[in-house]
Design an enzyme around this catalytic site. Structure first.
Site, PDB file in Angstrom:
ATOM      1  N   SER A   1       0.855  -1.188   0.000  1.00  0.00           N
ATOM      2  CA  SER A   1       0.000   0.000   0.000  1.00  0.00           C
ATOM      3  C   SER A   1       0.887   1.234   0.000  1.00  0.00           C
ATOM      4  O   SER A   1       2.025   1.185   0.500  1.00  0.00           O
ATOM      5  CB  SER A   1      -0.859   0.012   1.270  1.00  0.00           C
ATOM      6  OG  SER A   1      -1.489   1.266   1.437  1.00  0.00           O
TER       7      SER A   1
ATOM      8  N   TYR B   1      -2.646  -1.497  10.336  1.00  0.00           N
ATOM      9  CA  TYR B   1      -2.685  -1.700   8.874  1.00  0.00           C
ATOM     10  C   TYR B   1      -1.414  -1.149   8.235  1.00  0.00           C
ATOM     11  O   TYR B   1      -0.730  -1.841   7.484  1.00  0.00           O
ATOM     12  CB  TYR B   1      -3.919  -1.009   8.290  1.00  0.00           C
ATOM     13  CG  TYR B   1      -4.003  -1.095   6.781  1.00  0.00           C
ATOM     14  CD1 TYR B   1      -4.570  -2.207   6.164  1.00  0.00           C
ATOM     15  CD2 TYR B   1      -3.501  -0.071   5.963  1.00  0.00           C
ATOM     16  CE1 TYR B   1      -4.635  -2.297   4.776  1.00  0.00           C
ATOM     17  CE2 TYR B   1      -3.566  -0.159   4.592  1.00  0.00           C
ATOM     18  CZ  TYR B   1      -4.140  -1.276   3.996  1.00  0.00           C
ATOM     19  OH  TYR B   1      -4.198  -1.367   2.628  1.00  0.00           O
TER      20      TYR B   1
END
Ligand SMILES: NC(=O)c1ccc[n+]([C@@H]2O[C@H](COP(=O)([O-])OP(=O)(O)OC[C@H]3O[C@@H](n4cnc5c(N)ncnc54)[C@H](OP(=O)(O)O)[C@@H]3O)[C@@H](O)[C@H]2O)c1
Length: 251
Positions: free
Chosen positions: A138, A151
Site C-alpha cells: 500500500s 494496517y
C-alpha cells in the site's frame, strides 16, 4: 512475469482489486484461481469465465493454507504465480486501552498470511519456469495514516519482507510488490464512493499497463501512489504525513 500463459493463485479474489485483477488476467489468457472466505462473491468473480476457478480459503487458518496449497498444486500443476492480495483495514483508537482483536486479525491477514502462503508454495514455485510472487502492499507502507496504525505497519512490513524475499529468490522466482494508492473499493466503509479516491477501473487499467512492461517492474506504482512512495526520498516526508493526516487529526 509473463503477460499470458500463467496459472495464477490469487487471495482475496471475491471483491475489489483482487476480483478485477483476476478477471483481467483471465481475459489476457491466464488460468486464475481466486480464493477468499465468501463463496458467493468468488462465484460472481468467476461467472462466465471458463479458466477462472474459485476455492474457499481463510488465509488466517494455517492448516487451511497447507491443505489449499497441496490441493491446488495437485489440481493445477502448472501454477507459477502467487498473488498475496487478501487484506483488511481497521480503524483503531490508540488513546485508550482496547480489545486486541483488530490488531491480531490485521497482522494475521495482512502479514502472517502472505508469509505462510508463500512458504506453502515456494518449493512448487521454484520448480516452475516464469515463477513470480506478487505482494500487495500500500502507499501507506511508506507514509502512515494515523487512524489505521496496525494496517500501515503490516504494509510497511510487507514492503520490507518483499525486498528480502526478492533477494533470496533472485534468479528463481520473481518478486513484485504492488503498492496501490487510495482506490474506490469496499476495503473500509464508504470507501467505494469516496470522491478523491482513484476509481477501481482506472487503477486496474494503470496497473495492467505496468504489468505489461517487460521486464516487470519490481514495484508496480501507478501515478497516484508516487506522492507517498517517494515522499521520503524526495525530502517531503513531513509534508506528506501532514497532508495525509490533516483530515483525521486527534486532539
Ligand atoms: N483499496 C485501497 O485503497 C487499497 C490501497 C492500498 C492497498 N490495498 C490493498 O489491496 C488489497 C485488496 O483490497 P481491496 O481494496 O480490493 O479491498 P476488498 O474489496 O475488501 O478486498 C479484500 C479481499 O480480501 C479478502 N479477505 C479478507 N480477509 C480474508 C481472509 N482472512 N481470508 C481470505 N480472504 C480474506 C476479502 O474477502 P472475504 O471477506 O470474502 O474473505 C476481500 O475479497 C488489500 O491487501 C488492501 O490492503 C487497497
Amino acid at each position: 512475469m509473463k503477460i499470458s500463459g500463467n496459472t495464477i493463485l490469487l487471495s482475496g479474489g471475491g471483491t475489489g482489486i483482487g476480483r478485477r485483477l483476476a478477471q483481467r488476467w483471465h481475459d489476457a489468457g491466464n488460468t486464475v484461481i481466486v480464493t477468499g472466505r465468501t463463496l458467493a462473491s468468488l462465484e460472481e468473480t468467476i461467472a462466465g469465465r471458463p479458466n477462472l476457478h474459485a476455492r474457499v480459503l481463510d488465509v488466517t487458518d494455517p492448516a487451511a493454507i497447507i491443505a489449499c496449497a497441496a490441493g491446488i498444486t495437485a489440481e493445477f500443476p502448472a501454477l507459477n504465480i502467487l498473488v498475496n492480495n487478501a487484506g483488511i483495514m481497521r480503524f483503531e483508537d490508540l488513546t485508550a486501552p482496547r480489545d486486541m482483536g483488530d490488531v491480531e486479525a490485521t497482522i494475521a491477514t495482512n502479514l502472517t498470511a502472505p508469509i505462510r502462503l508463500t512458504d506453502a508454495l515456494i518449493t512448487h514455485l521454484k520448480a516452475q519456469d516464469h515463477a513470480a510472487v506478487v505482494m500487495v502492499s500500500s502507499g501507506l507502507a511508506f507514509v502512515p495514516m494515523a487512524v489505521t496504525p496496525t494496517y500501515n505497519a503490516t504494509k510497511a512490513a510487507i514492503h520490507s519482507y518483499s525486498q528480502s524475499l526478492r533477494h533470496q529468490l533472485a534468479g528463481q522466482v520473481e518478486v513484485i510488490e504492488l503498492a496501490p494508492p487510495a482506490v474506490q473499493t469496499d476495503l473500509t466503509p464508504g470507501q467505494s464512493t469516496r470522491a478523491n479516491y482513484l476509481p477501481l477501473e482506472t487503477f486496474i487499467d494503470q496497473t495492467m499497463a505496468l504489468f505489461e512492461q517487460q521486464p516487470t517492474p519490481a514495484e508496480i506504482l501507478v501515478p497516484n501512489v508516487l506522492f507517498l512512495r517517494n515522499a521520503e526520498a524526495e525530502g517531503r516526508y513531513a509534508a506528506a504525513f501532514a497532508v495525509l493526516n490533516r483530515d483525521f487529526g486527534h486532539n
